[in-house]
Design a protein around this motif. Structure first.
Motif, PDB file in Angstrom:
ATOM      1  N   TYR A 212       6.250   0.183  -5.357  1.00 36.39           N
ATOM      2  CA  TYR A 212       5.140   1.097  -5.659  1.00 36.39           C
ATOM      3  C   TYR A 212       5.479   2.485  -5.128  1.00 36.39           C
ATOM      4  O   TYR A 212       5.933   2.635  -3.987  1.00 36.39           O
ATOM      5  CB  TYR A 212       3.844   0.598  -5.019  1.00 36.39           C
ATOM      6  N   CYS A 286      -5.468   6.626  -1.473  1.00 37.10           N
ATOM      7  CA  CYS A 286      -4.765   5.341  -1.485  1.00 37.10           C
ATOM      8  C   CYS A 286      -5.102   4.598  -0.193  1.00 37.10           C
ATOM      9  O   CYS A 286      -5.029   5.166   0.907  1.00 37.10           O
ATOM     10  CB  CYS A 286      -3.248   5.537  -1.595  1.00 37.10           C
ATOM     11  N   VAL A 319      -3.829  -0.869  -2.632  1.00 37.24           N
ATOM     12  CA  VAL A 319      -2.598  -1.646  -2.774  1.00 37.24           C
ATOM     13  C   VAL A 319      -2.648  -2.807  -1.775  1.00 37.24           C
ATOM     14  O   VAL A 319      -2.651  -2.593  -0.567  1.00 37.24           O
ATOM     15  CB  VAL A 319      -1.352  -0.775  -2.520  1.00 37.24           C
ATOM     16  N   ARG A 372       2.366  -6.451  -9.363  1.00 41.22           N
ATOM     17  CA  ARG A 372       3.764  -6.027  -9.328  1.00 41.22           C
ATOM     18  C   ARG A 372       4.546  -6.917  -8.371  1.00 41.22           C
ATOM     19  O   ARG A 372       4.211  -7.008  -7.190  1.00 41.22           O
ATOM     20  CB  ARG A 372       3.881  -4.573  -8.876  1.00 41.22           C
ATOM     21  N   ILE A 384      -2.552  -4.245  -7.285  1.00 35.20           N
ATOM     22  CA  ILE A 384      -3.057  -2.870  -7.230  1.00 35.20           C
ATOM     23  C   ILE A 384      -4.411  -2.853  -7.919  1.00 35.20           C
ATOM     24  O   ILE A 384      -4.523  -3.261  -9.081  1.00 35.20           O
ATOM     25  CB  ILE A 384      -2.069  -1.899  -7.905  1.00 35.20           C
TER      26      ILE A 384
END
Length: 387
Positions: A212, A286, A319, A372, A384
């Motif tokens: 990522y 994030c 994440v 992912r 995510i």
């Protein structure tokens, strides 16, 4: 789930029968259980290699506890460290480890069998590939040393599964785990588990950073960030990113001390509190949860994800990175077995599939998801989530 009418006139649920895949697997198991079938498979040239591999894999499973103890002894006695500069004689190894020479030879023989060391025809010992990797990685060594607790908890695995052994070594170490006990963690306990997490996280950070691109963000908050091992790795890859972490007060204080010597423009913000009950810092586009969810039961995970969601705006990213359950690869199967038993001994949490994590995140208010894989499924898979 379907239902049928009972004699009293009420409906009762009826469990559907097995599908064709389950029936096929049951048929296969019946064939494999027959000795004459196994002999036939071993006789056929096309299946002989597969049969031998399966036999070796099964024997490795049966004897796996011995292999793990050989590994533990090779690290704890200092054998691998003594071989780091190699080649080394048995007498030199005896002095370095404090073992008698005949016992060193036995340990070398066992360690060579599991590819930790190599003993040449000249009598000198060196590190083999597995041993070289272990000796070069403090994180792996920390995990191996830490496993002494898990070995003791697994001395009676049936008691672990039937729930009669609740006072485990891992439960005492991870004293923060479980609902309602997070705020009472002691500084000494915080030091023990924070040091272990920091050491082992070096193996994980590069996997996450390669999977990522955090460089797309302005500000990152690592929830449950420990002493800052992960955000330190993020900072090295993305120096322009503003970083902060949130963890229990004693853990956050250790992180502050760790970062105290850095320039102010590089020093992350270290917030102390309960990620279940206290509001999380806002304005971070994030948020990361690295090896956090699998420590907790579903109800606690849902509370945590709702708290995270409350701190996020549209366009922000969450994440989630941790080992996840599954059977699509050997690494994923090993991860499922190991972490599933580890959190059982810890007394809180479970290893979840990506679909299970997405279901909890959906209930917490997240609506868009991406899965992912990392290079090593044994290390982590990423989910995510977006508000």
């Amino acid at each position: 789930m379907v239902s049928e009418m009972s004699a009293s006139g009420s409906r009762r649920p009826v469990t559907p029968g097995p599908n064709w895949r389950s029936r096929l697997q049951a048929w296969r198991a019946r064939q494999v259980a027959r000795p004459e079938f196994r002999r036939f498979v071993q006789w056929l040239p096309l299946s002989r290699g597969y049969s031998r591999d399966q036999e070796a894999d099964l024997f490795s499973m049966v004897t796996g506890f011995v292999q793990s103890q050989i590994l533990f002894a090779a690290v704890e006695t200092g054998l691998l460290k003594a071989l780091e500069a190699g080649p080394v004689t048995v007498s030199d190894l005896a002095r370095a480890t404090g073992l008698a020479e005949d016992r060193v030879r036995r340990l070398l023989q066992a360690a060579q069998a599991i590819r930790l060391v190599s003993v040449g025809g000249d009598g000198f010992a060196t590190l083999a590939d597995h041993g070289a990797v272990i000796q070069s990685d403090p994180g792996i060594q920390a995990m191996i040393g830490h496993h002494a607790l898990l070995y003791r908890d697994l001395s009676d695995p049936v008691a672990l599964f039937n729930g009669s052994n609740t006072e485990t070594e891992l439960r005492r170490l991870w004293s923060y785990a479980g609902s309602g006990r997070e705020s009472s963690v002691k500084p000494g306990d915080a030091a023990a588990y924070s040091a272990l997490m920091a050491a082992s996280q070096s193996m994980l950070a590069d996997e996450i950073l390669d999977a990522y691109d955090f460089g797309r963000h302005r500000k990152l908050l690592d929830v449950g960030g420990g002493e800052g091992a992960f955000i330190t790795a993020v900072s090295a890859r993305h120096p322009a990113l503003t970083l902060s972490l949130f963890d229990l007060p004693p853990v956050a204080e250790r992180a502050r001390q760790r970062f105290a010597g850095k320039p102010l423009d590089q020093c992350p913000h270290c917030h102390g509190g309960s990620f279940l009950d206290d509001p999380l810092p806002r304005d971070n586009d994030c948020i990361t949860l690295v090896r956090v969810l699998f420590d907790h039961e579903d109800a606690v995970v849902l509370r945590l994800l709702r708290n995270v969601r409350a701190a996020m705006k549209p366009g922000h990213m969450l994440v989630i990175a941790e080992p996840m359950a599954g059977a699509s690869s050997r690494g994923q199967r090993l991860s499922t077995a190991y972490f599933g038993i580890y959190v059982l001994a810890m007394g809180s949490g479970r290893c979840r599939t990506p679909a299970e994590i997405i279901a909890l995140a959906t209930a917490a208010g997240f609506s868009r998801f991406d899965i992912r894989p990392c290079r090593s499924a044994l290390m982590a898979t990423l989910v995510i989530a977006r508000p």
